[in-house]
Design a protein around this motif. Structure first.
Motif, PDB file in Angstrom:
ATOM      1  N   PRO A 209       6.583   0.580  -7.878  1.00 14.83           N
ATOM      2  CA  PRO A 209       6.438  -0.874  -7.693  1.00 14.83           C
ATOM      3  C   PRO A 209       6.451  -1.643  -9.006  1.00 14.83           C
ATOM      4  O   PRO A 209       7.104  -2.691  -9.125  1.00 14.83           O
ATOM      5  N   ILE A 230       5.098  -5.719  -3.806  1.00 14.22           N
ATOM      6  CA  ILE A 230       6.063  -4.684  -3.414  1.00 14.22           C
ATOM      7  C   ILE A 230       5.333  -3.464  -2.858  1.00 14.22           C
ATOM      8  O   ILE A 230       5.743  -2.868  -1.855  1.00 14.22           O
ATOM      9  N   SER A 234       5.771  -2.253   0.937  1.00 16.42           N
ATOM     10  CA  SER A 234       6.292  -0.893   1.130  1.00 16.42           C
ATOM     11  C   SER A 234       5.342  -0.049   1.964  1.00 16.42           C
ATOM     12  O   SER A 234       5.774   0.719   2.838  1.00 16.42           O
ATOM     13  N   SER A 235       4.045  -0.183   1.705  1.00 12.03           N
ATOM     14  CA  SER A 235       3.058   0.599   2.449  1.00 12.03           C
ATOM     15  C   SER A 235       3.043   0.213   3.923  1.00 12.03           C
ATOM     16  O   SER A 235       3.035   1.080   4.810  1.00 12.03           O
ATOM     17  N   SER A 237       5.487  -1.340   5.613  1.00 13.00           N
ATOM     18  CA  SER A 237       6.783  -0.987   6.209  1.00 13.00           C
ATOM     19  C   SER A 237       6.861   0.512   6.484  1.00 13.00           C
ATOM     20  O   SER A 237       7.351   0.943   7.540  1.00 13.00           O
ATOM     21  N   GLY A 238       6.375   1.319   5.528  1.00  9.03           N
ATOM     22  CA  GLY A 238       6.376   2.764   5.725  1.00  9.03           C
ATOM     23  C   GLY A 238       5.519   3.186   6.899  1.00  9.03           C
ATOM     24  O   GLY A 238       5.880   4.100   7.664  1.00  9.03           O
ATOM     25  N   VAL A 256      10.490   3.893   1.278  1.00 11.07           N
ATOM     26  CA  VAL A 256      10.663   2.441   1.315  1.00 11.07           C
ATOM     27  C   VAL A 256      10.575   1.851  -0.089  1.00 11.07           C
ATOM     28  O   VAL A 256      11.429   1.049  -0.505  1.00 11.07           O
ATOM     29  N   VAL A 257       9.540   2.238  -0.851  1.00 11.86           N
ATOM     30  CA  VAL A 257       9.369   1.667  -2.188  1.00 11.86           C
ATOM     31  C   VAL A 257      10.511   2.107  -3.107  1.00 11.86           C
ATOM     32  O   VAL A 257      10.961   1.341  -3.966  1.00 11.86           O
ATOM     33  N   ILE A 260      13.530  -0.119  -2.287  1.00 14.46           N
ATOM     34  CA  ILE A 260      13.415  -1.442  -2.900  1.00 14.46           C
ATOM     35  C   ILE A 260      13.759  -1.375  -4.385  1.00 14.46           C
ATOM     36  O   ILE A 260      14.410  -2.282  -4.931  1.00 14.46           O
TER      37      ILE A 260
END
Length: 297
Positions: A209, A230, A234-235, A237-238, A256-257, A260
């Motif tokens: 991030p 971010i 990401s957390s 979304s994951g 995910v991270v 990005i």
């Protein structure tokens, strides 16, 4: 749309998991910004792998595994500092030695525990955020609050030390204490992240991030704020990907991270591969040498 978003929130285990995911994404990005700026990513990896013996020993004696992991992380940082100060071995080599030895010891102890007890401790390697309990949520919240308070109170000192250690020492700042304090923050962050992404994957949340934000903004506080955003996005979304597609939660967050970061690397307005034309000065040295060899033949 809203039904799909709210569906996971109807389960208590998902509520707990999302709270922990947000907290971990936040503190990993904030603390990891210092690691990235100081080019000490390997240190985060070393500490994360060094907590394994501590949690294994704590489990064997019936103590709190979070406390055991934290003590092991602190001892590993002290061992790295001792090797560096008492020998000509450089810091990166000391990190590699301590990290590999502690990781091997931790795996050995976990194997011995599993031989006599039918219990799975492997989730500390790869994360199992869906299994966090209510007490663990509170522990993570307390650790996160402590880390953020220390960062806010010592922001100027840590900023000075991070970018100019010699200047900070000349100005009279306790650089050794600041360095040790930063190591403690890293150890606390890793302990808080163990159940989320595991000690093997935590380095990604610590570094990625902040590295992504570094491609988009310039100042450290901006890197921290954007990196925290971010990390949180990401957390969450994951976690949703893990829920809807039956994926392992820790790896889903890391993927995910990482995705990005790839987008920022390709399309960053100032550093993007596709947004900045390739010039002679920043052209790959390897590619230039290869073209030179081809011309000669």
């Amino acid at each position: 749309m809203w039904e799909a978003f709210l569906e996971p929130l109807s389960y208590e285990f998902m509520q707990r998991s999302l709270i922990v995911a947000v907290l971990v994404g936040l503190i990993c990005a904030v603390v990891g910004s210092y690691l990235m700026v100081q080019r000490l990513a390997l240190l985060g990896d070393a500490i994360s792998h060094s907590v394994l013996p501590g949690l294994a020993v704590a489990y064997m004696i019936g103590a709190n595994i979070f406390i055991g992991a934290f003590i092991a992380g602190v001892l590993s940082t002290m061992a790295i500092a001792w090797i560096r100060s008492r020998s000509p071995i450089k810091e990166d080599a000391a990190m590699g030695i301590v990290f590999s030895a502690c990781f091997a010891l931790g795996i050995t102890l976990i194997t011995l525990i599993q031989r006599d007890n039918k219990i799975d401790l492997n989730h500390f390697l790869f994360g199992n955020i869906l299994a966090v309990s209510r007490p663990e949520v509170w522990q993570t919240a307390l650790i996160s609050a402590l880390v953020l308070v220390v960062v806010v109170l010592l922001y100027k000192e840590l900023l000075f030390y991070t970018f100019d250690p010699l200047g900070a020492q000349a100005a009279g700042l306790p650089t050794n204490l600041l360095n040790f304090g930063l190591m403690l923050l890293i150890a606390l962050t890793i302990v808080a992240s163990m159940k989320s992404v595991g000690v093997i994957l935590v380095l990604s949340l610590l570094i990625t991030p902040g590295a992504t934000a570094y491609l988009l903004v310039n100042r450290l506080h901006q890197v921290m704020i954007l990196g925290a955003g971010i990390g949180i996005v990401s957390s969450i979304s994951g976690m949703y990907l893990s829920y809807f597609f039956n994926l392992p939660s820790g790896p889903a967050i890391v993927l995910v991270v990482s995705g990005i970061f790839v987008l920022a690397l390709l399309f960053s307005p100032t550093h993007g591969v596709f947004t900045q034309p390739q010039t002679k000065s920043n052209e790959s040295m390897v590619w230039r040498e290869l073209k030179g060899l081809i011309r000669r033949h």
